[in-house]
Design a protein around this motif. Sequence first.
Motif, PDB file in Angstrom:
ATOM      1  N   UNK A 100       0.813  -1.216   0.000  1.00 49.67           N
ATOM      2  CA  UNK A 100       0.000   0.000   0.000  1.00 49.67           C
ATOM      3  C   UNK A 100       0.848   1.269   0.000  1.00 49.67           C
ATOM      4  N   UNK A 101       2.167   1.120  -0.159  1.00 50.85           N
ATOM      5  CA  UNK A 101       3.059   2.267  -0.287  1.00 50.85           C
ATOM      6  C   UNK A 101       3.145   2.681  -1.758  1.00 50.85           C
ATOM      7  N   UNK A 102       3.070   3.971  -2.021  1.00 53.16           N
ATOM      8  CA  UNK A 102       3.183   4.484  -3.389  1.00 53.16           C
ATOM      9  C   UNK A 102       4.664   4.753  -3.667  1.00 53.16           C
ATOM     10  N   UNK A 103       5.277   3.923  -4.517  1.00 56.25           N
ATOM     11  CA  UNK A 103       6.702   4.062  -4.827  1.00 56.25           C
ATOM     12  C   UNK A 103       6.916   4.984  -6.027  1.00 56.25           C
ATOM     13  N   UNK A 104       6.151   6.047  -6.093  1.00 55.90           N
ATOM     14  CA  UNK A 104       6.306   7.056  -7.147  1.00 55.90           C
ATOM     15  C   UNK A 104       7.163   8.187  -6.594  1.00 55.90           C
ATOM     16  N   UNK A 105       8.271   8.562  -7.291  1.00 58.91           N
ATOM     17  CA  UNK A 105       9.127   9.644  -6.760  1.00 58.91           C
ATOM     18  C   UNK A 105       8.379  10.944  -6.490  1.00 58.91           C
ATOM     19  N   UNK A 106       7.254  11.171  -7.206  1.00 59.88           N
ATOM     20  CA  UNK A 106       6.467  12.378  -6.948  1.00 59.88           C
ATOM     21  C   UNK A 106       5.815  12.356  -5.571  1.00 59.88           C
ATOM     22  N   UNK A 107       5.668  11.158  -4.988  1.00 57.85           N
ATOM     23  CA  UNK A 107       4.964  11.025  -3.721  1.00 57.85           C
ATOM     24  C   UNK A 107       5.857  10.496  -2.612  1.00 57.85           C
ATOM     25  N   UNK A 108       7.169  10.580  -2.823  1.00 59.82           N
ATOM     26  CA  UNK A 108       8.163  10.264  -1.796  1.00 59.82           C
ATOM     27  C   UNK A 108       8.898  11.558  -1.473  1.00 59.82           C
ATOM     28  N   UNK A 109       8.972  11.921  -0.208  1.00 56.36           N
ATOM     29  CA  UNK A 109       9.476  13.243   0.171  1.00 56.36           C
ATOM     30  C   UNK A 109      10.687  13.125   1.101  1.00 56.36           C
ATOM     31  N   UNK A 115      18.016  14.182   5.717  1.00 57.10           N
ATOM     32  CA  UNK A 115      18.309  13.227   6.789  1.00 57.10           C
ATOM     33  C   UNK A 115      17.262  12.126   6.887  1.00 57.10           C
ATOM     34  N   UNK A 116      16.092  12.323   6.287  1.00 48.34           N
ATOM     35  CA  UNK A 116      15.047  11.312   6.363  1.00 48.34           C
ATOM     36  C   UNK A 116      14.198  11.340   5.101  1.00 48.34           C
ATOM     37  N   UNK A 117      13.579  10.205   4.807  1.00 46.18           N
ATOM     38  CA  UNK A 117      12.682  10.050   3.666  1.00 46.18           C
ATOM     39  C   UNK A 117      11.362   9.515   4.184  1.00 46.18           C
ATOM     40  N   UNK A 118      10.261  10.106   3.728  1.00 45.06           N
ATOM     41  CA  UNK A 118       8.938   9.686   4.169  1.00 45.06           C
ATOM     42  C   UNK A 118       8.114   9.237   2.965  1.00 45.06           C
ATOM     43  N   UNK A 119       7.317   8.187   3.195  1.00 44.90           N
ATOM     44  CA  UNK A 119       6.556   7.552   2.127  1.00 44.90           C
ATOM     45  C   UNK A 119       5.064   7.799   2.310  1.00 44.90           C
ATOM     46  N   UNK A 120       4.342   7.696   1.198  1.00 45.96           N
ATOM     47  CA  UNK A 120       2.892   7.910   1.199  1.00 45.96           C
ATOM     48  C   UNK A 120       2.189   6.563   1.282  1.00 45.96           C
ATOM     49  N   UNK A 121       1.399   6.361   2.327  1.00 43.78           N
ATOM     50  CA  UNK A 121       0.644   5.124   2.529  1.00 43.78           C
ATOM     51  C   UNK A 121      -0.823   5.398   2.235  1.00 43.78           C
ATOM     52  N   UNK A 122      -1.385   4.656   1.257  1.00 44.27           N
ATOM     53  CA  UNK A 122      -2.799   4.780   0.913  1.00 44.27           C
ATOM     54  C   UNK A 122      -3.464   3.433   1.194  1.00 44.27           C
ATOM     55  N   UNK A 123      -4.369   3.346   2.144  1.00 46.36           N
ATOM     56  CA  UNK A 123      -5.011   2.062   2.459  1.00 46.36           C
ATOM     57  C   UNK A 123      -5.683   1.456   1.230  1.00 46.36           C
ATOM     58  N   UNK A 124      -5.347   0.196   0.938  1.00 48.18           N
ATOM     59  CA  UNK A 124      -5.929  -0.511  -0.193  1.00 48.18           C
ATOM     60  C   UNK A 124      -5.276  -0.249  -1.525  1.00 48.18           C
ATOM     61  N   UNK A 125      -4.216   0.555  -1.543  1.00 39.55           N
ATOM     62  CA  UNK A 125      -3.567   0.907  -2.808  1.00 39.55           C
ATOM     63  C   UNK A 125      -3.037  -0.332  -3.529  1.00 39.55           C
ATOM     64  N   UNK A 126      -2.544  -1.333  -2.792  1.00 42.19           N
ATOM     65  CA  UNK A 126      -1.957  -2.516  -3.405  1.00 42.19           C
ATOM     66  C   UNK A 126      -2.962  -3.427  -4.073  1.00 42.19           C
ATOM     67  N   UNK A 128      -4.861  -2.725  -6.406  1.00 42.66           N
ATOM     68  CA  UNK A 128      -4.898  -2.421  -7.839  1.00 42.66           C
ATOM     69  C   UNK A 128      -3.729  -3.033  -8.589  1.00 42.66           C
ATOM     70  N   UNK A 129      -2.850  -3.770  -7.855  1.00 39.00           N
ATOM     71  CA  UNK A 129      -1.695  -4.441  -8.451  1.00 39.00           C
ATOM     72  C   UNK A 129      -0.833  -3.459  -9.240  1.00 39.00           C
ATOM     73  N   UNK A 130      -0.517  -2.354  -8.616  1.00 38.92           N
ATOM     74  CA  UNK A 130       0.329  -1.341  -9.256  1.00 38.92           C
ATOM     75  C   UNK A 130       1.800  -1.690  -9.071  1.00 38.92           C
ATOM     76  N   UNK A 131       2.654  -0.999  -9.814  1.00 41.54           N
ATOM     77  CA  UNK A 131       4.088  -1.242  -9.733  1.00 41.54           C
ATOM     78  C   UNK A 131       4.644  -0.915  -8.363  1.00 41.54           C
ATOM     79  N   UNK A 132       5.581  -1.736  -7.902  1.00 44.59           N
ATOM     80  CA  UNK A 132       6.173  -1.527  -6.604  1.00 44.59           C
ATOM     81  C   UNK A 132       7.513  -0.832  -6.687  1.00 44.59           C
ATOM     82  N   UNK A 133       8.477  -1.366  -5.937  1.00 46.18           N
ATOM     83  CA  UNK A 133       9.778  -0.718  -5.843  1.00 46.18           C
ATOM     84  C   UNK A 133      10.554  -0.817  -7.160  1.00 46.18           C
TER      85      UNK A 133
END
Length: 380
Positions: A100-109, A115-126, A128-133
Motif C-alpha cells: 500500500x506504499x506508493x513508490x512514485x518519486x512524486x509522492x516520496x518526500x 536526513x530522512x525520507x517519508x513515504x505515502x501510505x494509501x489504504x488498499x492501494x496494493x 490495484x496491483x500497481x508497480x512496486x519498488x
Amino acid sequence: MKTEYLRTASNSYMIIKDAEYLFEPYELQMVLRNKMEHLLSMQIMISDGKTEYWYDVTGMQSLAQKLTMQTAGGALVRKAAEEICGMKTELEEYLLQDIDIVYDPEMIFMDRKETSIKFCYIPGFGTEKRGGVKGLLEKFLQRLDHSDAAAVRLAYGLYERCETDDLTLRDYYDCLYGKKQKEDEAEERRMDAMMYAKASENMELSEQRRSEDVLDLVKGDVKQLKRKRRFFHREKRKIPDQSSVTYDVGSEEVESFMVAERKPSENWEETVCFSAAERKTVWVLEYKGDGLEDDLRMEQFPYRIGKHGSDVEGKLYAQTVSRMHAQITQDEEAHLWISDFNSTNGTYLNGHLIPMNTPMRIQEGDRVIFATEEYILEKK
C-alpha cells in the motif's frame, strides 16, 4: 486517483482524491492513530461524500524534484534503500503491508537536510496491483551517476533481484552490506581465534629457544656458542666496483621527421556579416525590489531559482529565499510555466500564492515574487 497540492499560510499539503480502494478498517485506524516515523502524516477529509487523504509535506521536497536537479549518487541510493528497510520493518510492527506504499518519486518526500525520507501510505492501494519498488529503481537508473561505483553496484544489484521476485529485507541487507551482520561477527571471531593460536605457538617457541641458550651457558659449552657466532661473522663478499664498468652501446641512426605547420584559414581576413536571423529573443526577470538582487536572464530551460549556487541557474541572496525555491520551464509552443518547489516563504504570481508542484502559466508583464523579492517578466 488524482493528486493536488494546497498551500496555506503555515503548511503545505498533498491531497489524494478519488482513491476509493478496498481495505480492512483496522489499516486506516493504524495509520491515523499511530505516528509512524517513515510515513507522511495523514488526515481524512470528506468532500461531497468522497474521502480525501491529506498528507502534510511542509518543508519537504519530493524525490522527483531531487532527481531532476542532480544525478543519483551512491549516498542518495543508499539512503533510499536504508529508509525502505526501516519503513518495511515499521509497517510489520503495525501489521501493515508495504504493497500500500506508493513508490512514485512524486509522492516520496525528503526533508531539506536530506536526513530522512517519508513515504505515502494509501489504504488498499496494493489491491490495484500497481508497480512496486521496481518502478522506483527504474527512475533511479535513468538518473544514476555511472561514475559512482557504489551507486552502480547498489542500484543494479537491487534491480536485478527485482527481475525474479519481490525484494525482501534480506535482499536489501545483502546489497547494502554484502554479508549479514551475524556472519561477519562469526568470521571475525574465527580470525581472532586463529591469531591467538598463532601467537601462543610463537610464544612457546621463543621460550623454548631461550631455555636452550641459558642451558648452554650454564654447561659452559663455549665451542657450541662460538659455532653459533661464527655463522653471523662470515667474511663479506667483495662487490666489484660498478663505477669502472663500461657499456658498449652501438650508435643508432635517428630518422629525421617533419613537423607539419598549421595552415592558415583561406578567408581569415574576411569580415563575416552578422545575420538578423541569428538574433534571438530571451526572457528576463527584471528586479523591482529594494534589495541587492540582479536581473535574471533566462537563456536555457528549465531555469531553477534559489540561493543554492551550485544547483540553480538564477541565484538570489535574500535570506527569505529557499535554497531551491522555484523553477521556470518552456513548453513546445514557447510558453513559460512557473512551479514552486515547496519553498519556505512561497512564490507569488500577480499577488496570488501558487501551490507547490503545480505549473502556472506566466506571460510578459506578469509580476512574480520569490518570498520577498519582486520581479517583472519581460521579453528582450
